[in-house]
Design an enzyme around this catalytic site. Structure first.
Site, PDB file in Angstrom:
ATOM      1  N   ASP A  81       2.521   8.437   2.754  1.00 60.52           N
ATOM      2  CA  ASP A  81       2.437   9.770   3.969  1.00 60.52           C
ATOM      3  C   ASP A  81       1.093  10.081   4.131  1.00 60.52           C
ATOM      4  OD1 ASP A  81       3.508  11.767   5.351  1.00 60.52           O
ATOM      5  OD2 ASP A  81       3.595  13.091   3.453  1.00 60.52           O
ATOM      6  N   ASP A 103      -3.364   8.128   9.085  1.00 64.18           N
ATOM      7  CA  ASP A 103      -3.611   9.281   9.856  1.00 64.18           C
ATOM      8  C   ASP A 103      -5.028   9.567  10.418  1.00 64.18           C
ATOM      9  OD1 ASP A 103      -3.498  11.744  10.824  1.00 64.18           O
ATOM     10  OD2 ASP A 103      -2.527  13.089   9.216  1.00 64.18           O
ATOM     11  N   GLY A 180       4.052  22.895   6.153  1.00 62.55           N
ATOM     12  CA  GLY A 180       4.211  23.958   5.147  1.00 62.55           C
ATOM     13  C   GLY A 180       5.243  25.094   5.553  1.00 62.55           C
TER      14      GLY A 180
HETATM   15  P1  13P Z   1       6.913  20.103   6.017  1.00 66.03           P
HETATM   16  O1  13P Z   1       5.812  20.807   5.230  1.00 66.03           O
HETATM   17  O2  13P Z   1       7.742  20.641   7.049  1.00 66.03           O
HETATM   18  O3  13P Z   1       7.827  19.856   4.606  1.00 66.03           O
HETATM   19  O4  13P Z   1       6.624  18.730   6.565  1.00 66.03           O
HETATM   20  C1  13P Z   1       6.417  17.489   5.625  1.00 66.03           C
HETATM   21  C2  13P Z   1       5.462  16.455   6.227  1.00 66.03           C
HETATM   22  O5  13P Z   1       5.276  16.375   7.655  1.00 66.03           O
HETATM   23  C3  13P Z   1       5.057  15.349   5.302  1.00 66.03           C
HETATM   24  O6  13P Z   1       4.596  14.400   5.966  1.00 66.03           O
HETATM   25  O1  G3H Z   2       2.311  16.589   4.992  1.00 65.86           O
HETATM   26  C1  G3H Z   2       1.796  16.749   3.723  1.00 65.86           C
HETATM   27  C2  G3H Z   2       3.085  16.576   2.565  1.00 65.86           C
HETATM   28  O2  G3H Z   2       3.708  17.826   2.728  1.00 65.86           O
HETATM   29  C3  G3H Z   2       2.648  16.285   1.494  1.00 65.86           C
HETATM   30  O3  G3H Z   2       1.939  17.184   0.556  1.00 65.86           O
HETATM   31  O4  G3H Z   2      -0.307  16.259   0.441  1.00 65.86           O
HETATM   32  O5  G3H Z   2       0.510  18.351  -0.738  1.00 65.86           O
HETATM   33  O6  G3H Z   2       1.257  15.903  -1.246  1.00 65.86           O
HETATM   34  P1  G3H Z   2       0.933  16.750  -0.354  1.00 65.86           P
HETATM   35 ZN    ZN Z   3       3.222  15.281   7.549  1.00 67.16          ZN
END
Ligand code: 13P
Ligand code: G3H
Ligand code: ZN
Length: 316
Positions: A81, A103, A180
């Site tokens: 991610d 990203d 968030g």
């Molecule tokens: P949320 O903060 O809405 O859970 O989004 C998570 C996200 O986009 C992780 O890539």
């Molecule tokens: O978009 C980000 C996700 O919520 C992951 O959050 O980078 O704090 O693990 P993090």
């Molecule tokens: Zn995200």
């Protein structure tokens, strides 16, 4: 069974969205697998850069491999991610990931394309697919702060060119959400018009929605009643997940909601049992509650109940 993200998208496109859930520790992993098995849903495990360094990237991979053995009927993909280029290459080389997200949405259009193309070339050589992001969400993602006023939605006309030139396999579109717990002020909401336009220009191409947590108001109220300070927290209406899926959104990212479950369980537990100091009683409640939460989201995403058909299609 770890499968490719591409296969999951092909089976889901236009019908339902895969829940893409972030994990950080063993309790979250157990709750996640249990919730997906209880709701018979294929799913995507998301691992952020922060999660990889929280304990250790190898610890996270080992936990997922263990969960795969504990739940042999699970069908899921493993996904990086919000990666930067270096992290994408590390994940591609690890042999563990089904897909990576590069990203570079904070870069210029051409720089974003160039970085995505470099990652796509390396990933595709190993059968790994690549998610890219065009447009910027509000809020804070990893260490890049994007102020709300600078957040901009994906330009549908640019999306088609971006996909063609970058060779990405799925596209995260900015359609009004942010990461968030504080996503919307007043009557702001999702821009379905933007998704519709993008789908018309790139029919059949998998789209991704970030910042999709629903921030349940009962959860926020319980956290605040147990000493939290989350006044004004607001999320995406989860009734919008399925309509978005029908427009080609194949992957819906949910992380914050899991953190809220964790916060509520732990705040209430230690408020009500101030003499306790053991991990396991509260961890057990969290795993149960997180599993219930995951199952409930999969129903809203439309992915619940699809596991047998997906497994059968992939084992052909
Ligand atoms: P949320 O903060 O809405 O859970 O989004 C998570 C996200 O986009 C992780 O890539
Ligand atoms: O978009 C980000 C996700 O919520 C992951 O959050 O980078 O704090 O693990 P993090
Ligand atoms: Zn995200």
């Amino acid at each position: 069974m770890i499968v490719t993200t591409k296969q999951l998208f092909e089976l889901a496109y236009g019908k339902y969205a895969l829940g893409a859930y972030n994990i950080n520790n063993a309790e979250q992993t157990m709750g996640l697998f249990r919730g997906n098995m209880d709701s018979k849903a294929p799913f995507i495990i998301q691992i952020s850069k922060g999660a990889r360094s929280y304990t250790n990237k190898l610890m996270l991979e080992a936990m997922i491999r263990a969960a795969d053995e504990i739940f042999p009927d699970a069908v899921f993909a493993t996904h990086l991610d919000h990666g930067d280029e270096a992290t994408c290459y590390d994940c591609i080389d690890s042999g563990f990931y089904s897909s990576v997200m590069i990203d570079a949405s904070h870069e210029s259009f051409d720089e974003n394309i160039a970085a995505t193309r470099r990652v796509a070339d390396k990933a595709h050589a190993k059968g790994i697919s690549v998610e890219a992001e065009l447009g910027q969400l509000g809020g804070v993602e990893e260490d890049i702060a994007v102020s709300e006023d600078k957040a901009h939605l994906t330009d549908p006309k640019q999306a088609a060119e971006f996909i063609e030139r970058s060779k990405c396999d799925s596209l995260a579109c900015a359609i009004g959400t942010s990461h968030g717990a504080f996503k919307f002020a007043g009557s702001q909401g999702l821009h379905f018009d933007v998704i519709e336009q993008i789908q018309k220009l790139v029919p059949g191409f998998p789209l991704v929605m970030h910042g999709s947590s629903s921030v349940p108001q009962d959860e926020v109220a319980r956290i605040n009643a147990a000493g939290g300070k989350l006044a004004g927290a607001k999320g995406v209406d989860p009734a919008q997940y399925l309509p978005a899926a029908k427009l080609g959104v194949c992957k819906i990212n949910i992380d914050t909601d899991g953190r809220l479950v964790w916060t509520r369980v732990h705040r209430e537990f230690f408020r009500d049992k101030p003499d306790k100091f053991d991990f396991r009683p509260v961890g057990t409640i969290f795993m149960d509650e997180y599993a219930k939460f995951i199952a409930s989201r999969n129903v809203l995403l439309g992915s619940a109940g699809h596991i047998d058909e997906v497994r059968a299609a992939l084992q052909k």
